[in-house]
Design an enzyme around this catalytic site. Sequence first.
Site, mmCIF file in Angstrom:
data_model
loop_
_atom_site.group_PDB
_atom_site.id
_atom_site.type_symbol
_atom_site.label_atom_id
_atom_site.label_comp_id
_atom_site.label_asym_id
_atom_site.label_seq_id
_atom_site.Cartn_x
_atom_site.Cartn_y
_atom_site.Cartn_z
ATOM 1 N N GLY A 31 0.839 -1.044 -0.006
ATOM 2 C CA GLY A 31 -0.099 -0.140 0.133
ATOM 3 C C GLY A 31 0.957 1.241 -0.017
ATOM 4 C CG ASN B 213 4.991 0.344 0.657
ATOM 5 O OD1 ASN B 213 4.685 -0.389 1.523
ATOM 6 N ND2 ASN B 213 4.546 -0.061 -0.623
ATOM 7 C CD GLU C 186 -2.361 2.484 -3.451
ATOM 8 O OE1 GLU C 186 -1.826 1.805 -4.157
ATOM 9 O OE2 GLU C 186 -1.725 2.436 -2.228
ATOM 10 N NE ARG D 254 15.033 9.482 -18.086
ATOM 11 C CZ ARG D 254 14.745 10.884 -18.565
ATOM 12 N NH1 ARG D 254 15.479 11.833 -18.913
ATOM 13 N NH2 ARG D 254 13.340 10.998 -18.436
ATOM 14 C CG ASP E 57 5.337 3.731 -2.041
ATOM 15 O OD1 ASP E 57 4.765 4.660 -2.780
ATOM 16 O OD2 ASP E 57 4.984 2.498 -2.378
HETATM 17 P P1 ATP Z 1 7.456 2.272 -8.395
HETATM 18 O O1 ATP Z 1 6.035 2.400 -8.879
HETATM 19 O O2 ATP Z 1 8.251 1.015 -9.106
HETATM 20 O O3 ATP Z 1 7.358 2.301 -6.856
HETATM 21 P P2 ATP Z 1 7.684 4.938 -9.179
HETATM 22 O O4 ATP Z 1 7.335 4.670 -10.631
HETATM 23 O O5 ATP Z 1 6.778 5.493 -8.388
HETATM 24 O O6 ATP Z 1 8.206 3.374 -8.701
HETATM 25 P P3 ATP Z 1 10.219 5.955 -10.008
HETATM 26 O O7 ATP Z 1 10.215 7.116 -10.725
HETATM 27 O O8 ATP Z 1 10.480 4.798 -10.856
HETATM 28 O O9 ATP Z 1 9.191 5.753 -9.102
HETATM 29 O O10 ATP Z 1 11.440 5.945 -9.000
HETATM 30 C C1 ATP Z 1 11.436 6.713 -7.828
HETATM 31 C C2 ATP Z 1 12.982 7.179 -7.715
HETATM 32 O O11 ATP Z 1 13.368 5.990 -7.260
HETATM 33 C C3 ATP Z 1 13.556 7.867 -8.745
HETATM 34 O O12 ATP Z 1 13.411 9.268 -8.547
HETATM 35 C C4 ATP Z 1 14.962 7.265 -8.395
HETATM 36 O O13 ATP Z 1 15.863 8.337 -7.585
HETATM 37 C C5 ATP Z 1 14.993 5.995 -7.672
HETATM 38 N N1 ATP Z 1 15.162 4.922 -8.414
HETATM 39 C C6 ATP Z 1 14.222 4.169 -9.399
HETATM 40 N N2 ATP Z 1 14.950 3.281 -9.995
HETATM 41 C C7 ATP Z 1 15.875 3.188 -9.688
HETATM 42 C C8 ATP Z 1 17.152 2.662 -9.972
HETATM 43 N N3 ATP Z 1 17.124 1.516 -11.092
HETATM 44 N N4 ATP Z 1 18.440 2.679 -9.720
HETATM 45 C C9 ATP Z 1 18.633 3.779 -8.899
HETATM 46 N N5 ATP Z 1 17.776 4.573 -8.209
HETATM 47 C C10 ATP Z 1 16.190 4.318 -8.746
#
Ligand code: ATP
Length: 305
Positions: free
Chosen positions: A40, A44, A141, A225, A254
């Site tokens: 959740g 989290n 959510e 990124r 999260d």
């Molecule tokens: P999820 O839905 O998988 O929980 P999200 O899509 O909400 O994640 P993302 O933008 O994918 O969020 O990731 C959040 C943050 O996590 C990014 O801004 C980055 O700092 C970190 N992050 C995500 N993937 C990686 C990775 N492969 N290596 C290092 N940091 C990462």
Amino acid sequence: GKSGIVILGIFAADTAYKAKRLPHIAETLMGSGFTLGPGGKGSNQAIAAARAGGKVTFISRVGNDPFGEMALAAYAAAGVKANVMKMDGVSSGAAFIFVDEATGDNAIIVAPGAAGLIGIEDVDANRAEIERAAIFMTQLEQPLDAAIHALSMAKRAGVTTIFNPAPARAIPDSVYDLCDFIVPNEVEAAELVGHAIETDEQARAAARTLLDRGAKAVILTLGARGAYYQAADRSEFVPAFSAGNVVDTTGAGDAFLGGFATAISEGYAPVEAVRFGCATAAIAVTRPGTAPAMPSRGEIDALLR
Ligand code: ATP
């Protein structure tokens, strides 16, 4: 003075099944793995913020059942104050997660159960705690009216608000004014602005749009990124950290939000708090699961040094 972080959101037990493919209707398929853990987004984020050193109160609802006990045990272990209503006659939130054993792709059904009954009365019952917090944070959510009611209450009391508009859905324009920080990922931002976010230029444009709608600052999380910060006076790409082999990116967002909220609650400047959030998430993605993957403050500080 104000202190601490109050988070409103849902708990859902993550039940993850690994298999070759999804079964067809009326078919039974043998799977190759199963894991159970607390999930959740709000839950989290609360655990992530507390593990990162924040003083956290979590507002939610669970059922009077084993998944609800799992949630309360996780809050006790992480040091989260649980303002969580235990309800009879309705199940705790639960998520069915199909994980493709070859690709790791997933397909998810969330049944929010008790947490789907969260309403403005839960927010009103926690008014004093919300109004004296340094930070209020929520997502989408639980029902939208509860999120808006809480963001308005916090904003009126001068509490710094962090809004994670997840999962992706349309929101009323009036919500932006209530956000000191709005923190979408690329999919959620695309839903809000109505165009894809694949290039840096599109990320900048989307952040600008959300700022123009009334948010005080926008943080777009960009997966591996990193994150893009945009306020009226400043914008900056903050690169992701690397903390080892990436094993499970579920819950990265999260982890970012929990770390970011803790840093803001301690008075970090926004861009420094974004770095702190990126470091928190970078460690979380090197471990399986969501809540159990959240790093301690010591681990985050070590990566930032
Ligand atoms: P999820 O839905 O998988 O929980 P999200 O899509 O909400 O994640 P993302 O933008 O994918 O969020 O990731 C959040 C943050 O996590 C990014 O801004 C980055 O700092 C970190 N992050 C995500 N993937 C990686 C990775 N492969 N290596 C290092 N940091 C990462």
